[in-house]
Write an enzyme that holds these catalytic residues in place. Structure first.
Site, PDB file in Angstrom:
ATOM      1  N   HIS A 466       0.839  -1.199   0.000  1.00 38.04           N
ATOM      2  CA  HIS A 466       0.000   0.000   0.000  1.00 38.04           C
ATOM      3  C   HIS A 466       0.882   1.261   0.000  1.00 38.04           C
ATOM      4  O   HIS A 466       0.753   2.134  -0.860  1.00 38.04           O
ATOM      5  CB  HIS A 466      -0.917  -0.008   1.230  1.00 38.04           C
ATOM      6  CG  HIS A 466      -1.802   1.184   1.353  1.00 38.04           C
ATOM      7  ND1 HIS A 466      -3.138   1.157   1.032  1.00 38.04           N
ATOM      8  CD2 HIS A 466      -1.542   2.462   1.754  1.00 38.04           C
ATOM      9  CE1 HIS A 466      -3.662   2.365   1.231  1.00 38.04           C
ATOM     10  NE2 HIS A 466      -2.714   3.174   1.675  1.00 38.04           N
ATOM     11  N   GLU A 467       1.797   1.320   0.949  1.00 39.95           N
ATOM     12  CA  GLU A 467       2.650   2.507   1.065  1.00 39.95           C
ATOM     13  C   GLU A 467       3.569   2.637  -0.148  1.00 39.95           C
ATOM     14  O   GLU A 467       3.872   3.741  -0.595  1.00 39.95           O
ATOM     15  CB  GLU A 467       3.455   2.475   2.372  1.00 39.95           C
ATOM     16  CG  GLU A 467       2.600   2.474   3.648  1.00 39.95           C
ATOM     17  CD  GLU A 467       1.576   3.601   3.718  1.00 39.95           C
ATOM     18  OE1 GLU A 467       1.786   4.656   3.094  1.00 39.95           O
ATOM     19  OE2 GLU A 467       0.540   3.412   4.395  1.00 39.95           O
ATOM     20  N   HIS A 470       1.837   4.591  -2.774  1.00 37.48           N
ATOM     21  CA  HIS A 470       1.928   6.047  -2.554  1.00 37.48           C
ATOM     22  C   HIS A 470       3.308   6.550  -2.983  1.00 37.48           C
ATOM     23  O   HIS A 470       3.432   7.584  -3.636  1.00 37.48           O
ATOM     24  CB  HIS A 470       1.728   6.380  -1.074  1.00 37.48           C
ATOM     25  CG  HIS A 470       0.301   6.326  -0.613  1.00 37.48           C
ATOM     26  ND1 HIS A 470      -0.724   6.982  -1.256  1.00 37.48           N
ATOM     27  CD2 HIS A 470      -0.278   5.697   0.441  1.00 37.48           C
ATOM     28  CE1 HIS A 470      -1.868   6.762  -0.616  1.00 37.48           C
ATOM     29  NE2 HIS A 470      -1.624   5.976   0.418  1.00 37.48           N
ATOM     30  N   HIS A 473       3.736   6.790  -6.675  1.00 44.00           N
ATOM     31  CA  HIS A 473       2.977   7.920  -7.207  1.00 44.00           C
ATOM     32  C   HIS A 473       3.862   9.173  -7.244  1.00 44.00           C
ATOM     33  O   HIS A 473       3.921   9.879  -8.241  1.00 44.00           O
ATOM     34  CB  HIS A 473       1.753   8.154  -6.314  1.00 44.00           C
ATOM     35  CG  HIS A 473       0.595   8.824  -6.992  1.00 44.00           C
ATOM     36  ND1 HIS A 473      -0.553   9.150  -6.333  1.00 44.00           N
ATOM     37  CD2 HIS A 473       0.403   9.223  -8.271  1.00 44.00           C
ATOM     38  CE1 HIS A 473      -1.396   9.734  -7.176  1.00 44.00           C
ATOM     39  NE2 HIS A 473      -0.838   9.787  -8.363  1.00 44.00           N
TER      40      HIS A 473
HETATM   41 ZN   LIG Z   1      -2.996   5.232   1.891  1.00 44.77          ZN
END
Ligand SMILES: [Zn+2]
Length: 687
Positions: A466-467, A470, A473
């Site tokens: 998940h991280e 980010h 991105h």
């Molecule tokens: Zn998040």
């Protein structure tokens, strides 16, 4: 320059990596105060420009303040991961100054007028779309902060803002105090039967060794609801929790008045700023266009999920009746029976799975997957960090370094709990000079013990992915202007797209094989165990989905109303929503709104839908990888990765999220993939 300002690593040029080992706590205040003064002077200068242009105004202030924001990001980070008394005190000294500076910018009418001038100038039409968007979005931010209001309206706006903040604060305090002030002690051993040992030990300690004390905080409340055999104890706890901060509980903490005040003021502030209602105002800066679009989205998903929720509850009731001889399930029985059913269906332990997930294998596997998907390379570098656990990787595309990733994975004292990603600096093309992004990825995994590699839980691995989404991105963004970077300008309800997208890979068989290696046998995770994990993931997803949709619809309908609502109206609204989407209807004395801090004391007002909204986006994006999976690569197809990288990651916030999603998927988002990932398919309904 004074002594504290010479050789101060926080003042080094933004272009250089930070010399973390050189930073002393007494560097912090002088550096940031100096940079604040510098940044303020630059903006004051920019305000006086006769004809502001992109270069002399926007770019000048952007670059001129970048050293300040980089230094503050570093300080913020150190305060979170290497907190000492000295760092904390420096941070606390600076925080009010930083907030004051941000407010000064956000409410600066002269600055607003400069943006307006630029917007109305001949130059504007010649700017690229990204820069035009930055200017129009900045103007929107100014308008939403009330900068255009005059006279009585301006005064009223200030008054409302203050009252809203006070009522929200009081709402939060009431829930906190009501939660803290309730406890129940028993010395009757039969009443605590079934509760796990660890929870009982904690309860015994709370009772000073004499019986057991339970309270409404999750570590105490949840084990009771899930495991206590005593229905009386569960009912007692359920009732206390369900009536927190209401007239049904300890009425000195009743939030009814706060709810009425907050809703009334929100409508007033929205109308003062020229919006029809509060929900419409909140959506001004979101991916979703209008409250009605969101309401349709929720209703569509609810209608599709409800049959599965009904199936979940029917299964639970049948199980309770045949296996446990419980024929009339009450709300306080649901978690308890669910837990027994879950163990019955998918018995496996976190411990068992952990043995296959040593951290080094997971990290290497995760990097490999990213490298394969996005055609990049992580290279460990020797740059300085703040702690021996922290590592720096240069991210390379071909021979070019396109960014840096700092990882800091283990829990330790002085480090804030949780997992998150933050920018140290943002990608910025300043003239001919490219400043690459620098990103922190922080987790709190169990540190290695006795020289053995740390073993991760599956949840940890999902958190890591998940991280990493980010981080990618920010790192794979090709946006040259920082104000359109992913973290500063992708809409709030779309920002979780890349992160939730990455989680999906953890449930792919080829991926799990790459990530796993038993610490003794060196074997990867067995197929049988993997199948159980996937099945367990989808346990009661129907019920969970309609529950989240219930909260989302309630939140949106409430904030779309413009008439003054009494607390009875609010409860009636919730009732109607439940009749429409829920499969579990709580007792009439249940007071959910009084403890709904997300929308009354947090940042989720007219925004609770965003959890599901982002999930639909990420699941649908992932389904592109499923559709383009190949026999030998599975979903790890570089062609799909390239498309995702170009259309979603690279564009950051340079175009609206609805547009980049359309460009990637060739259509608007569809919830079918999410339902399928949850096991909510035709077959699932028949099974
Ligand atoms: Zn998040």
């Amino acid at each position: 320059m004074t002594e504290q300002l010479t050789n101060n690593p926080l003042l080094n040029p933004v272009e250089e990596l930070v010399a973390y080992e050189q930073i002393q706590a007494d560097h912090i205040v002088p550096a940031v105060e100096f940079l604040l003064k510098d940044a303020k002077a630059i903006i004051e200068q920019a305000i006086t420009l006769e004809s502001p242009t992109w270069d002399n105004f926007v770019e000048m202030t952007e670059y001129g303040t970048s050293r300040l924001w980089r230094a503050w990001n570093v300080v913020n980070h150190l305060n979170s991961v290497k907190n000492t008394d000295e760092v904390r005190s420096a941070y606390n000294t600076l925080l009010p100054q930083i907030s004051e500076f941000s407010t000064w910018i956000g409410l600066n009418k002269d600055l607003f007028n400069q943006y307006k001038k630029l917007h109305d100038s001949a130059e504007f039409q010649g700017l690229n779309k990204t820069r035009q968007r930055i200017i129009t979005e900045t103007l929107k931010d100014f308008k939403l902060s009330g900068v255009e209001l005059e006279g009585a309206a301006k005064e009223r706006y200030a008054e409302i803002s203050e009252q809203m903040a006070m009522s929200s604060q009081q709402f939060a305090l009431n829930t906190l105090d009501a939660t803290d002030n309730w406890s129940y002690t028993t010395e009757d051993e039969s009443e605590v039967e079934g509760i796990p040992e660890q929870a009982l030990a904690a309860a015994n300690a709370l009772a000073d060794g004499k019986g057991w004390t339970f309270n409404l905080k999750m570590p105490s409340y949840l084990p009771v609801m899930q495991y206590a055999k005593s229905q009386t104890l569960r009912e007692r706890m359920y009732r206390a929790y369900a009536t927190i901060a209401s007239e049904q509980g300890d009425s000195q903490y009743d939030n009814s008045q706060n709810i009425e005040t907050i809703l009334k003021l929100r409508t007033e502030v929205a109308q003062l700023l020229g919006f029809k209602d509060f929900a419409t105002m909140q959506l001004e800066k979101r991916m979703a266009d209008s409250p009605n679009q969101v309401i349709d989205f929720i209703r569509d998903l609810a209608a599709r999920a409800k049959p599965f929720a009904e199936k979940d509850i029917a299964e639970l009731k049948a199980f309770a009746s045949t296996e446990l001889d419980m024929n009339d399930l009450q709300p306080w029985d649901l978690a308890y029976v669910s837990e027994i059913l879950r163990e019955n269906k998918y018995a496996y332990s976190d411990e068992e799975v952990k043995q296959y997930l040593p951290e080094d294998q997971v990290m290497t596997g995760c990097f490999n997957i990213i490298e394969q998907l996005f055609n990049v390379k992580f290279e460990a570098t020797e740059s300085e960090t703040w702690h021996p656990d922290a590592k720096v990787f240069a991210l390379k595309e071909g021979n070019n370094v396109i960014g840096y990733l700092y990882t800091d994975l283990h829990a330790r004292s002085g480090k804030q709990s949780g997992a998150w990603v933050a920018n140290e600096r943002t990608r910025h093309l300043h003239g001919q000079k490219l400043i690459t992004p620098v990103v922190y990825l922080t987790c709190n995994f169990t540190p290695p013990q006795n020289g053995k590699a740390s073993l991760l839980r599956l949840d940890d691995v999902i958190t890591l992915f998940h991280e990493m989404g980010h981080a990618l991105h920010a790192l794979l963004s090709k946006v040259d202007d920082p104000s359109a970077s992913p973290f500063s300008s992708v809409e709030w309800d779309a920002i979780e797209l890349p992160s939730q997208f990455m989680e999906n890979f953890c449930y792919e068989w080829p991926v799990i094989q790459k990530l796993s290696r038993h610490q003794e046998s060196s074997e990867s995770l067995p197929r049988e165990l993997f199948d159980k994990i996937v099945a367990a993931k989808n346990f009661q997803t129907g019920m969970q989905t309609v529950r989240q949709l219930e909260f989302s619809l309630f939140d949106m309908l409430l904030h779309q109303q413009t008439s003054v609502l009494s607390i009875d109206d609010v409860l009636k609204q919730l009732d109607n929503v439940r009749q429409e989407v829920a499969v579990v209807i709580p007792p009439s004395w249940h007071r959910f709104p009084h403890n709904f801090s997300h929308i009354f004391a947090g940042g989720y007002s007219a925004g609770y839908y965003s959890y599901k909204w982002a999930e639909v986006l990420s699941a649908d994006a992932y389904s592109y990888f499923e559709e383009n999976a190949t026999e030998d690569l599975g979903t790890l197809n570089p062609a799909s990765g390239e498309h995702f990288k170009n259309e979603i990651l690279a564009v950051g916030g340079s175009i609206p999220a609805a547009e980049f999603f359309q460009n990637f998927r060739g259509r608007t988002a569809d919830a079918t993939a999410l339902l399928r990932h949850y096991g909510m398919t035709e077959e699932g309904l028949e099974a």
